[in-house]
Design a protein around this motif. Structure first.
Motif, mmCIF file in Angstrom:
data_model
loop_
_atom_site.group_PDB
_atom_site.id
_atom_site.type_symbol
_atom_site.label_atom_id
_atom_site.label_comp_id
_atom_site.label_asym_id
_atom_site.label_seq_id
_atom_site.Cartn_x
_atom_site.Cartn_y
_atom_site.Cartn_z
ATOM 1 N N PRO A 39 0.801 -1.226 0.000
ATOM 2 C CA PRO A 39 0.000 0.000 0.000
ATOM 3 C C PRO A 39 0.832 1.274 0.000
ATOM 4 O O PRO A 39 1.954 1.300 0.502
ATOM 5 C CB PRO A 39 -0.787 -0.106 1.313
ATOM 6 C CG PRO A 39 0.107 -0.883 2.213
ATOM 7 C CD PRO A 39 0.782 -1.896 1.308
ATOM 8 N N LEU A 132 -8.985 4.833 0.856
ATOM 9 C CA LEU A 132 -9.021 3.884 -0.249
ATOM 10 C C LEU A 132 -8.793 4.572 -1.595
ATOM 11 O O LEU A 132 -8.259 3.961 -2.512
ATOM 12 C CB LEU A 132 -10.368 3.154 -0.274
ATOM 13 C CG LEU A 132 -10.757 2.413 1.009
ATOM 14 C CD1 LEU A 132 -12.143 1.800 0.867
ATOM 15 C CD2 LEU A 132 -9.728 1.367 1.371
ATOM 16 N N GLN A 135 -5.519 4.320 -3.915
ATOM 17 C CA GLN A 135 -4.659 3.233 -3.453
ATOM 18 C C GLN A 135 -4.350 2.307 -4.628
ATOM 19 O O GLN A 135 -5.093 2.264 -5.611
ATOM 20 C CB GLN A 135 -5.352 2.472 -2.318
ATOM 21 C CG GLN A 135 -4.515 1.422 -1.621
ATOM 22 C CD GLN A 135 -3.237 1.960 -1.021
ATOM 23 O OE1 GLN A 135 -2.197 1.899 -1.675
ATOM 24 N NE2 GLN A 135 -3.302 2.478 0.198
ATOM 25 N N GLU A 137 -4.413 -0.652 -7.049
ATOM 26 C CA GLU A 137 -5.497 -1.579 -7.383
ATOM 27 C C GLU A 137 -5.176 -3.002 -6.937
ATOM 28 O O GLU A 137 -6.026 -3.692 -6.368
ATOM 29 C CB GLU A 137 -5.768 -1.532 -8.888
ATOM 30 C CG GLU A 137 -6.985 -2.276 -9.328
ATOM 31 C CD GLU A 137 -7.349 -1.997 -10.772
ATOM 32 O OE1 GLU A 137 -8.166 -2.777 -11.322
ATOM 33 O OE2 GLU A 137 -6.851 -1.020 -11.376
ATOM 34 N N LEU A 140 -5.605 -3.214 -3.158
ATOM 35 C CA LEU A 140 -7.014 -3.232 -2.756
ATOM 36 C C LEU A 140 -7.622 -4.612 -2.996
ATOM 37 O O LEU A 140 -8.367 -5.126 -2.152
ATOM 38 C CB LEU A 140 -7.798 -2.160 -3.515
ATOM 39 C CG LEU A 140 -7.478 -0.717 -3.137
ATOM 40 C CD1 LEU A 140 -8.071 0.250 -4.160
ATOM 41 C CD2 LEU A 140 -7.958 -0.397 -1.731
ATOM 42 N N ALA A 176 -11.989 -2.680 -6.445
ATOM 43 C CA ALA A 176 -10.570 -2.301 -6.444
ATOM 44 C C ALA A 176 -10.271 -1.344 -7.591
ATOM 45 O O ALA A 176 -9.561 -0.344 -7.417
ATOM 46 C CB ALA A 176 -9.689 -3.539 -6.523
ATOM 47 N N LEU A 179 -11.996 2.210 -6.819
ATOM 48 C CA LEU A 179 -11.319 2.956 -5.761
ATOM 49 C C LEU A 179 -9.924 3.423 -6.165
ATOM 50 O O LEU A 179 -9.507 4.531 -5.822
ATOM 51 C CB LEU A 179 -11.263 2.111 -4.489
ATOM 52 C CG LEU A 179 -12.627 1.793 -3.870
ATOM 53 C CD1 LEU A 179 -12.500 0.693 -2.827
ATOM 54 C CD2 LEU A 179 -13.263 3.049 -3.293
ATOM 55 N N ALA A 180 -9.215 2.597 -6.892
ATOM 56 C CA ALA A 180 -7.865 2.952 -7.323
ATOM 57 C C ALA A 180 -7.871 4.128 -8.285
ATOM 58 O O ALA A 180 -6.882 4.868 -8.370
ATOM 59 C CB ALA A 180 -7.184 1.757 -7.981
#
Length: 182
Positions: A39, A132, A135, A137, A140, A176, A179-180
């Motif tokens: 992360p 998140l 972050q 991918e 996540l 994922a 959010l990424a």
């Protein structure tokens, strides 16, 4: 006296930067990870970062890499590192969203699982809840799989296990991705 205080503060800042530099090989320059399944720390909430280090140090969060490092970190270092990484600019998506349909599915999954109720409307996190947005991918995806399979424990584990367990592989991938790219 003011000069002395400034010198002490400057020395403390330099000490924190030196300790944070030890995190760079995995978590990246300025806390923006370029390492698979690792992360980014930049912009994570201070309390979240501190708790994760405490969980690693106590062994309740497992990592062959992080646990031995965290065992060597003092409480003061944990507080200082949390503050330092929280003060850094969080990473933005490293690439443009190449799959807006997948992001739309991820947004729907996030809304359906009420992710914003803990992580915030912008998914920036707060207090002991992770950021998140932006972050990695792959990280996540790994984190959601770890929560789903009860491999990952720590703060909010009951809530995350409850959210992650029923997720399909397609929903994990979509979440994922979405959010990424925020």
């Amino acid at each position: 006296m003011l000069v002395l205080s400034a010198d002490v503060a400057s020395a403390a800042d330099e000490s924190v930067r030196e300790k944070a530099a030890q995190c760079t090989p995995c978590h990246g320059e300025a806390g923006a990870s370029q390492t698979e399944n690792t992360p980014s720390l930049a912009g994570q909430p201070d309390s979240f970062l501190q708790w994760q280090l405490v969980f690693f140090r106590a062994g309740s969060r497992k990592s062959e890499v992080m646990q031995p490092i965290a065992e060597q970190i003092s409480n003061e270092d944990i507080r200082n590192l949390g503050t330092y990484f929280a003060s850094l600019t969080p990473p933005k998506a490293s690439t443009p969203d190449d799959n807006p349909d997948l992001s739309k599915k991820g947004a729907e999954a996030a809304a359906g699982r009420r992710c914003a109720s803990c992580h915030g409307d912008t998914f920036a996190g707060s207090k002991a809840v992770a950021r998140l947005a932006g972050q990695r991918e792959d990280y996540l995806t790994k984190a959601l799989h770890d929560y789903k399979s009860n491999v990952r424990v720590g703060g909010g584990v009951a809530a995350m296990a409850e959210v992650a367990y029923p997720l399909s592989e397609e929903e994990i991938t979509a979440l994922a991705h979405y959010l990424a790219h925020l």
